[in-house]
Design an enzyme around this catalytic site. Structure first.
Site, PDB file in Angstrom:
ATOM      1  N   LYS A   1     -10.948  -0.426   9.962  1.00 36.80           N
ATOM      2  CA  LYS A   1     -11.091  -1.637   9.151  1.00 36.80           C
ATOM      3  C   LYS A   1     -11.531  -2.820  10.007  1.00 36.80           C
ATOM      4  O   LYS A   1     -11.628  -3.949   9.521  1.00 36.80           O
ATOM      5  CB  LYS A   1      -9.769  -1.978   8.466  1.00 36.80           C
TER       6      LYS A   1
ATOM      7  N   GLN B   1      -4.908  -5.206   6.901  1.00 38.47           N
ATOM      8  CA  GLN B   1      -5.877  -6.129   6.306  1.00 38.47           C
ATOM      9  C   GLN B   1      -5.921  -7.495   6.990  1.00 38.47           C
ATOM     10  O   GLN B   1      -6.748  -8.324   6.628  1.00 38.47           O
ATOM     11  CB  GLN B   1      -5.560  -6.337   4.820  1.00 38.47           C
TER      12      GLN B   1
ATOM     13  N   ASP C   1       2.552  -4.545   8.486  1.00 42.59           N
ATOM     14  CA  ASP C   1       1.351  -3.765   8.209  1.00 42.59           C
ATOM     15  C   ASP C   1       0.176  -4.738   8.259  1.00 42.59           C
ATOM     16  O   ASP C   1      -0.065  -5.493   7.329  1.00 42.59           O
ATOM     17  CB  ASP C   1       1.492  -3.109   6.834  1.00 42.59           C
TER      18      ASP C   1
ATOM     19  N   CYS D   1      -4.731   2.093  -3.921  1.00 37.55           N
ATOM     20  CA  CYS D   1      -3.542   2.694  -3.293  1.00 37.55           C
ATOM     21  C   CYS D   1      -2.301   1.818  -3.434  1.00 37.55           C
ATOM     22  O   CYS D   1      -1.361   1.945  -2.643  1.00 37.55           O
ATOM     23  CB  CYS D   1      -3.765   3.004  -1.809  1.00 37.55           C
TER      24      CYS D   1
ATOM     25  N   HIS E   1       0.868  -1.178   0.000  1.00 36.55           N
ATOM     26  CA  HIS E   1       0.000   0.000   0.000  1.00 36.55           C
ATOM     27  C   HIS E   1       0.910   1.234   0.000  1.00 36.55           C
ATOM     28  O   HIS E   1       2.002   1.196   0.545  1.00 36.55           O
ATOM     29  CB  HIS E   1      -0.836  -0.047   1.282  1.00 36.55           C
TER      30      HIS E   1
HETATM   31  C1  LIG Z   1      -2.564  -2.986   3.444  1.00 33.00           C
HETATM   32  C2  LIG Z   1      -2.904  -1.604   3.871  1.00 33.00           C
HETATM   33  N1  LIG Z   1      -1.984  -0.846   4.469  1.00 33.00           N
HETATM   34  C3  LIG Z   1      -2.264   0.390   4.892  1.00 33.00           C
HETATM   35  C4  LIG Z   1      -3.488   0.941   4.712  1.00 33.00           C
HETATM   36  C5  LIG Z   1      -3.717   2.334   5.169  1.00 33.00           C
HETATM   37  O1  LIG Z   1      -4.629   2.398   6.196  1.00 33.00           O
HETATM   38  P1  LIG Z   1      -5.035   3.778   6.802  1.00 33.00           P
HETATM   39  O2  LIG Z   1      -5.542   4.573   5.668  1.00 33.00           O
HETATM   40  O3  LIG Z   1      -6.090   3.464   7.787  1.00 33.00           O
HETATM   41  O4  LIG Z   1      -3.843   4.400   7.397  1.00 33.00           O
HETATM   42  C6  LIG Z   1      -4.467   0.200   4.081  1.00 33.00           C
HETATM   43  C7  LIG Z   1      -5.792   0.771   3.827  1.00 33.00           C
HETATM   44  O5  LIG Z   1      -6.407   0.546   2.828  1.00 33.00           O
HETATM   45  C8  LIG Z   1      -4.159  -1.099   3.662  1.00 33.00           C
HETATM   46  O6  LIG Z   1      -5.080  -1.842   3.051  1.00 33.00           O
END
Ligand SMILES: Cc1ncc(COP(=O)(O)O)c(C=O)c1O
Lengths: 302, 393
Positions: free
Chosen positions: B212, B189, B186, B351, B115
């Site tokens: 999420k 998900q 991270d 993203c 991401h």
């Molecule tokens: C794998 C992953 N990392 C990071 C994020 C970023 O999350 P946040 O926007 O809540 O910081 C997301 C959100 O879609 C994600 O799917």
């Protein structure tokens, strides 16, 4: 995408009132900008339109598929139609401003802009119902001629001295007469009882005419139409250096009254229901007219 | 797991014509208990924690301690002080990027399917500090081992938000530690969908987002091993991050408060903890199983329609996520059409532009499931997809 050409102004206008449309307008702007630059538009506004319509058509799959497949072509067609309709509206607006009728100078077709000029038929009338003017029944007995007697073309006008629409009609009418020396005017006075000084003025004009000053007197009455009073007519006679005794005598004569009444009866018999009414050949125009309207009718005679 | 009963806990699913919400990888709905708990803060003790000594202050402080304990338990952290409250996953990663003290030439290794939140911070650091950013093929432990030499920090996504596949972070942690690297996971998900035990995985840092996982937006956490957190520098400094100050000096707070600058999102923290309690009560194992079942039904249905699925066809390997493309159709069109039927999915590059660009893909549609989704919803989705797939022919 081409559809954004239409979407942008529409949403921009709606956007004045709501944020939702402001966002769509912004998308349309981007989308249009990219269209102009010939890059694929990816803001999604065209996609939105395409997808949402396709989804709505899904109950009839073939239609949905056709719409989906030919969306680009359809949107071109739509845009061209829309542009044509904008152009048409613009032309109508032009006609409306210029001729008072969005359909053009001598059309009596329905106009969406409630016209107030030509065909608008603003007139002074004692009738509540309009009648049909029968050109064949026009009787010129008693008419006064303005312009060259030998002029081959004529405008017939039914007017009334205390009717401000008749006054309003003067300037364009006189302009036509000035610019077209081969056109003359037959003026027929139709006094209407409901208007103060309407009969008096008509008689006074006839009497001025006896002394050869009909048109000078005619113009003076219209010039002072707003301030007519009991002493106006004698004063006008003085101003035009008429013989006052002859003028007074004429006013008292029954024949003067009778002439005016006859003109009025003739007018009603021809179906005239209001002043001013213009008969130019077969064209009947009711209400004050723009110069171009009169000109066009006159040209038709030639 | 009783889905009908679960659905009753969500106001949005109990109105007229409830939405078919398949965009849970983006953000989820919140149960009434979470909203209630947050409202409780605003209605009953809207006050400052840790500073004011009146009864309201005491109550918030109490709730905060409870919340931190709940989070620590949820991830099986050794100590509550290993939990730092953040705004979201992105902030957690930025915290590490800025506070770990990365130096010029040091290598940060990520997968090739990250991401933007786990890519851009490193690219920014490469520009500003001169660190080196390298990538390995997502899920490929062989490639990972090849690249691990001299790496200072491994920062990897646990479950991909593009296709739902999960990497073996336990093995990665082991390899990283053998090579004196630290590892940040991270879990944006994964944390919402499967039980995570940071001690079993032996990872150094973990970040995730509350929104999420049934929690409020603007609320996330960073887990970090105590000894590592203690060695870290400030990310943001100010109120709450010091115990004393003069005009020329200050005494830093202990962790985790050191990293929680300014007045915190108390309602968010309390609501997030409530969301974790809710998930725990339902049981993440059951949630995972439910998602697998639904995803299998959904994926098999899509495959039957000739739709191409991103990643492995076997739904079991993709959690609750099905990324797909319908022929050459623009994925945005698919989501827009589904929206007309009250079905919410996501479309685009999610993203993860870098991965789509590298693979020359324009994007994808993505259906992502959660505990409140049902078989009927999946069937309705497939029925509509059948019509849409016909357009692509
Ligand atoms: C794998 C992953 N990392 C990071 C994020 C970023 O999350 P946040 O926007 O809540 O910081 C997301 C959100 O879609 C994600 O799917």
């Amino acid at each position: 995408m081409v559809i954004c050409i239409i979407a942008l102004p529409v949403f921009a206008l709606l956007g004045l009132f709501s944020l939702k449309y402001r966002i769509l307008a912004w998308e349309a702007f981007h989308c249009l900008f990219r269209t102009v630059a010939f890059k694929p538009c990816n803001t999604g506004l065209d996609l939105k339109i395409k997808s949402k319509f396709t989804a709505k058509l899904m109950w009839f799959p073939a239609l949905a598929r056709g719409f989906y497949k030919y969306f680009a072509v359809l949107s071109w067609i739509f845009v061209i139609l829309a542009l044509l309709s904008v152009a048409g509206t613009g032309y109508g607006l032009y006609n409306y401003i210029k001729y008072g009728n969005c359909n053009g100078p001598d059309s009596s077709a329905f106009c969406i802009f409630n016209p107030t000029r030509a065909g608008g038929e603003e007139q002074c009338s004692t009738f509540t119902q309009k009648t049909e003017v029968d050109v064949k029944k026009v009787n010129l007995t008693g008419a006064v001629v303005r312009g060259a007697l030998y002029a081959p073309y004529a405008i017939v006008e039914y007017g009334c001295y205390s009717c401000h629409y008749t006054k309003e009609a003067e300037s364009a009418l006189n302009q036509v007469l000035a610019n077209y020396p081969n056109v003359k005017l037959f003026y027929l006075d139709v006094p209407l009882d409901i208007h103060p000084y309407s009969v008096e003025a008509g008689e006074a004009a006839i009497c001025a005419g006896e002394q050869g000053k009909y048109w000078e007197y005619h113009d003076l009455i219209f010039e002072r139409q707003e301030s007519l009073n009991d002493s106006s007519f004698r004063a006008f006679a003085n101003e035009l250096k008429l013989s006052v005794s002859a003028f007074d005598k004429c006013l008292d004569a029954n024949s003067t009254k009778a002439q005016l009444e006859m003109q009025r009866d003739n007018a009603f018999a021809a179906g005239v229901y209001g002043t001013p009414t213009f008969i130019i050949g077969k064209t009947v125009l009711v209400g004050p007219q723009e110069y171009e309207v009169l000109e066009k009718a006159v040209k038709k005679l030639m | 797991m009783n889905v009908d009963k679960i659905r009753k806990d969500f106001a949005i699913l109990n109105g007229k014509n409830p939405p078919i919400y398949f965009d849970n990888a983006c953000t989820t709905f919140r149960p009434n208990s979470v909203l209630g708990k947050m409202n409780e803060y605003y209605e009953q003790y809207p006050s400052c924690a840790g500073r004011s000594n009146h009864r309201f202050g005491t109550r918030v402080t109490e709730e905060l301690i409870k919340a931190r304990r709940t989070v620590a338990d949820f991830f099986n952290a050794k100590k509550e002080s290993e939990i730092v409250f953040t705004r979201n996953t992105t902030e957690g990663i930025n915290l590490i990027a800025n506070a770990l003290g990365l130096k010029k030439g040091e290598i940060v290794l990520t997968s090739d399917k990250e991401h933007n939140s786990n890519l851009i911070p490193w690219l920014v650091k490469a520009k500003s500090v001169g660190i080196r950013h390298e990538t390995f093929k997502f899920g490929d432990l062989g490639d990972f081992e090849k690249k691990i030499k001299n790496v200072r920090l491994v920062s990897v996504v646990h479950t991909s938000n593009v296709d739902g596949t999960t990497q073996d972070v336990k093995e990665m942690a082991k390899i990283a530690h053998e090579n004196n690297a630290v590892i940040l996971v991270d879990a944006a998900q994964s944390a919402p969908h499967k039980p995570i035990d940071v001690r079993k995985l032996d990872i150094d840092f973990l970040v995730c987002s509350g929104h999420k996982m049934l929690g409020p937006s603007g609320m996330g956490i960073l887990y970090g091993k105590q000894e590592l957190l203690e060695k870290m520098d400030y990310f943001m400094a100010g109120g709450e991050t010091v115990t004393n100050s003069t005009y020329t000096s200050f005494v830093p707070e202990k962790v985790p408060e050191k990293f929680e600058a300014g007045l915190q999102n108390y309602a968010g923290i309390i609501g997030f903890a409530e969301a974790l309690r809710y998930l725990k009560k339902v049981g993440l194992g059951d949630v995972e199983k439910h998602e697998h079942e639904l995803n299998k039904r959904l994926s098999d249905g899509l495959l039957k329609l000739g739709v191409k699925i991103l990643g492995p066809e076997d739904a079991k390997l993709r959690g609750g996520v099905a990324g797909f493309n319908v022929g050459k159709m623009n994925p945005h069109e698919v989501s827009l059409m589904l929206d007309s039927y009250n079905i919410a999915i996501r479309s685009g590059m999610h993203c993860v532009h870098s991965w789509f660009n590298a693979n020359k893909l324009a994007g994808s549609a993505r259906a992502s499931l959660y505990l409140y989704n049902t078989k009927d919803e999946v069937d309705f989705f497939l029925e509509k997809m059948k019509d849409i797939a016909k357009l692509a022919r």
